[in-house]
Scaffold this motif. Structure first.
Motif, PDB file in Angstrom:
ATOM      1  N   ARG A 187       0.619  -1.289   0.043  1.00 17.75           N
ATOM      2  CA  ARG A 187      -0.146  -0.108   0.077  1.00 17.75           C
ATOM      3  C   ARG A 187       1.023   1.156  -0.023  1.00 17.75           C
ATOM      4  NH1 ARG A 187      -2.445  -3.965   2.776  1.00 17.75           N
ATOM      5  NH2 ARG A 187      -4.476  -4.497   2.444  1.00 17.75           N
ATOM      6  N   SER A 188       2.202   0.834   0.387  1.00 12.17           N
ATOM      7  CA  SER A 188       3.008   2.313   0.157  1.00 12.17           C
ATOM      8  C   SER A 188       4.313   1.805  -0.413  1.00 12.17           C
ATOM      9  CB  SER A 188       3.153   2.781   1.466  1.00 12.17           C
ATOM     10  OG  SER A 188       3.859   1.742   2.511  1.00 12.17           O
ATOM     11  N   GLU A 189       5.136   2.860  -0.534  1.00 11.07           N
ATOM     12  CA  GLU A 189       6.704   2.579  -1.229  1.00 11.07           C
ATOM     13  C   GLU A 189       7.739   2.699  -0.108  1.00 11.07           C
ATOM     14  OE1 GLU A 189      10.069   4.199  -4.413  1.00 11.07           O
ATOM     15  OE2 GLU A 189       7.756   4.530  -4.630  1.00 11.07           O
ATOM     16  N   LEU A 190       8.305   1.804   0.109  1.00 12.85           N
ATOM     17  CA  LEU A 190       9.334   1.951   1.537  1.00 12.85           C
ATOM     18  C   LEU A 190      10.541   2.622   1.140  1.00 12.85           C
ATOM     19  CD1 LEU A 190       8.905  -1.822   2.974  1.00 12.85           C
ATOM     20  CD2 LEU A 190       7.518   0.477   3.799  1.00 12.85           C
ATOM     21  N   PRO A 191      10.881   3.352   2.061  1.00  7.68           N
ATOM     22  CA  PRO A 191      12.121   4.017   1.870  1.00  7.68           C
ATOM     23  C   PRO A 191      13.360   3.130   2.045  1.00  7.68           C
ATOM     24  CG  PRO A 191      11.369   4.753   4.116  1.00  7.68           C
ATOM     25  CD  PRO A 191      10.235   3.716   3.297  1.00  7.68           C
ATOM     26  N   GLY A 192      14.440   3.254   1.661  1.00  2.00           N
ATOM     27  CA  GLY A 192      15.598   2.551   1.456  1.00  2.00           C
ATOM     28  C   GLY A 192      15.419   0.965   0.922  1.00  2.00           C
ATOM     29  N   SER A 193      16.301   0.254   1.369  1.00  2.00           N
ATOM     30  CA  SER A 193      16.245  -1.257   0.557  1.00  2.00           C
ATOM     31  C   SER A 193      15.817  -2.210   1.464  1.00  2.00           C
ATOM     32  CB  SER A 193      17.649  -1.477   0.016  1.00  2.00           C
ATOM     33  OG  SER A 193      18.613  -1.442   0.708  1.00  2.00           O
ATOM     34  N   ALA A 194      15.614  -3.373   1.015  1.00  2.00           N
ATOM     35  CA  ALA A 194      15.189  -4.525   1.971  1.00  2.00           C
ATOM     36  C   ALA A 194      16.372  -4.848   2.771  1.00  2.00           C
ATOM     37  CB  ALA A 194      14.806  -5.573   1.193  1.00  2.00           C
ATOM     38  N   ALA A 195      16.149  -5.150   4.005  1.00  2.00           N
ATOM     39  CA  ALA A 195      17.112  -5.772   5.167  1.00  2.00           C
ATOM     40  C   ALA A 195      17.418  -7.101   4.837  1.00  2.00           C
ATOM     41  CB  ALA A 195      16.656  -5.372   6.381  1.00  2.00           C
ATOM     42  N   THR A 196      18.737  -7.736   4.576  1.00  2.00           N
ATOM     43  CA  THR A 196      19.057  -8.882   4.489  1.00  2.00           C
ATOM     44  C   THR A 196      19.457  -9.372   5.996  1.00  2.00           C
ATOM     45  OG1 THR A 196      21.330  -8.654   3.669  1.00  2.00           O
ATOM     46  CG2 THR A 196      19.417  -8.560   2.058  1.00  2.00           C
ATOM     47  N   LEU A 197      19.770 -10.698   5.993  1.00  2.00           N
ATOM     48  CA  LEU A 197      20.614 -11.350   7.198  1.00  2.00           C
ATOM     49  C   LEU A 197      21.963 -10.920   7.201  1.00  2.00           C
ATOM     50  CD1 LEU A 197      19.039 -15.079   7.176  1.00  2.00           C
ATOM     51  CD2 LEU A 197      18.316 -13.132   8.821  1.00  2.00           C
ATOM     52  N   GLU A 198      22.635 -10.709   5.983  1.00  4.23           N
ATOM     53  CA  GLU A 198      23.981 -10.342   6.012  1.00  4.23           C
ATOM     54  C   GLU A 198      23.901  -8.806   6.676  1.00  4.23           C
ATOM     55  OE1 GLU A 198      28.050 -10.152   5.832  1.00  4.23           O
ATOM     56  OE2 GLU A 198      26.663 -11.832   5.482  1.00  4.23           O
ATOM     57  N   ASP A 199      23.051  -7.757   6.509  1.00  2.06           N
ATOM     58  CA  ASP A 199      22.870  -6.572   7.070  1.00  2.06           C
ATOM     59  C   ASP A 199      22.941  -6.634   8.491  1.00  2.06           C
ATOM     60  OD1 ASP A 199      22.761  -5.346   4.511  1.00  2.06           O
ATOM     61  OD2 ASP A 199      20.669  -5.544   4.315  1.00  2.06           O
TER      62      ASP A 199
END
Length: 209
Positions: free
Chosen positions: A188-200
Motif C-alpha cells: 500500500r506504500s513504497e518503503l524508503p531504503g532497501s530491503a534488509a538482509t540477514l547479512e545486513d
C-alpha cells in the motif's frame, strides 16, 4: 569419551531452561546461584556443566535459536498458505522472546563456536525458506527482506531487564499483527531504503547502536 548419564543430561537441560527464563526476565547478568536454585540443582552441578558464565550464555543462545528454528519448521509444515506460515512463525517467535537474543549476543563468548554457527545456519535457512515461499506465491510484498522481519520481531519482543514484562504479550501480538498486515501483498506504500538482509543484520550491532 563415555556418554553422559541420563540424569546428567536432564540436569544440564534444566540449567539451560532456567537460565533462558531468567535471562529474559532479568538480563544475562543474573546471579548463577539463582539460576541453579530455579533449576533445582546445586551450584557445583551448574559449574561442572558451565565453568564460565559465557559458556552458559552461549548454550542459552544456541538453545533459543534451536527453539525458534523448530517454530519456523512447524509453521511451514502446518500451513498450506505461505503467508499464513509466515504469520504463524512470527507470533511463535515472539512467544519464544526472540528479542532476548540480542542483548545476550553482546557477551564475550565465542561468536563463531561450531555449535553456534551450525544453529545460526539452521535458523537462517528455515526463516529464509518461509520468506521466499511467501514472496514466490505473491503473498509477501517484494520490497521487504528476511532482515526486515527479524528486526521487527526482535524489537517488539525485546525484554526490559528487571521488569519481567509480565503484561506485555497482549501488546506484542497486537503490534505484530499490525506489522504483518503491512507485509502482505499488494503493498500500500513504497518503503524508503532497501530491503534488509540477514547479512545486513550480521554487520550491525544487535543493540541498534
Amino acid at each position: 569419551m563415555p556418554r553422559p548419564r541420563a540424569d546428567a543430561l536432564r540436569n544440564r537441560e534444566r540449567i539451560v531452561t532456567a537460565a533462558r527464563e531468567m535471562f529474559v526476565e532479568s538480563g544475562a547478568q543474573v546471579p548463577l546461584d539463582e539460576i541453579a536454585r530455579r533449576a533445582g540443582v546445586g551450584n557445583a552441578t551448574l559449574y561442572r556443566n558451565f565453568p564460565e558464565r559465557d559458556d552458559l550464555v552461549r548454550e542459552v543462545v544456541v538453545s533459543l535459536m534451536a527453539r525458534i528454528t523448530e517454530r519456523a519448521q512447524e509453521a511451514a509444515e502446518r500451513e498450506s498458505d505461505p503467508f499464513a506460515a509466515l504469520r504463524r512463525f512470527t507470533h511463535a517467535a515472539a512467544d519464544e522472546r526472540i528479542g532476548a537474543l540480542c542483548p545476550m549476543l553482546d557477551g564475550d563468548f565465542d561468536k563463531h563456536h561450531p555449535d553456534l554457527d551450525a544453529e545460526r545456519t539452521r535458523l537462517e535457512e528455515a526463516v529464509e525458506g518461509l520468506v521466499e515461499r511467501a514472496r514466490a506465491a505473491g503473498r509477501l510484498r517484494a520490497d521487504v527482506g528476511v532482515g526486515d522481519l527479524m528486526v521487527a520481531v526482535s524489537q517488539l519482543t525485546r525484554p526490559l531487564p528487571g521488569t519481567g514484562c509480565l503484561n506485555m504479550d497482549r501488546f506484542v501480538h497486537r503490534h505484530l499483527q499490525v506489522f504483518l498486515d503491512g507485509l502482505e501483498a499488494p503493498a500500500r506504500s513504497e518503503l524508503p531504503g532497501s530491503a534488509a538482509t540477514l547479512e545486513d543484520l550480521r554487520s550491525q550491532s544487535c543493540s541498534g547502536s
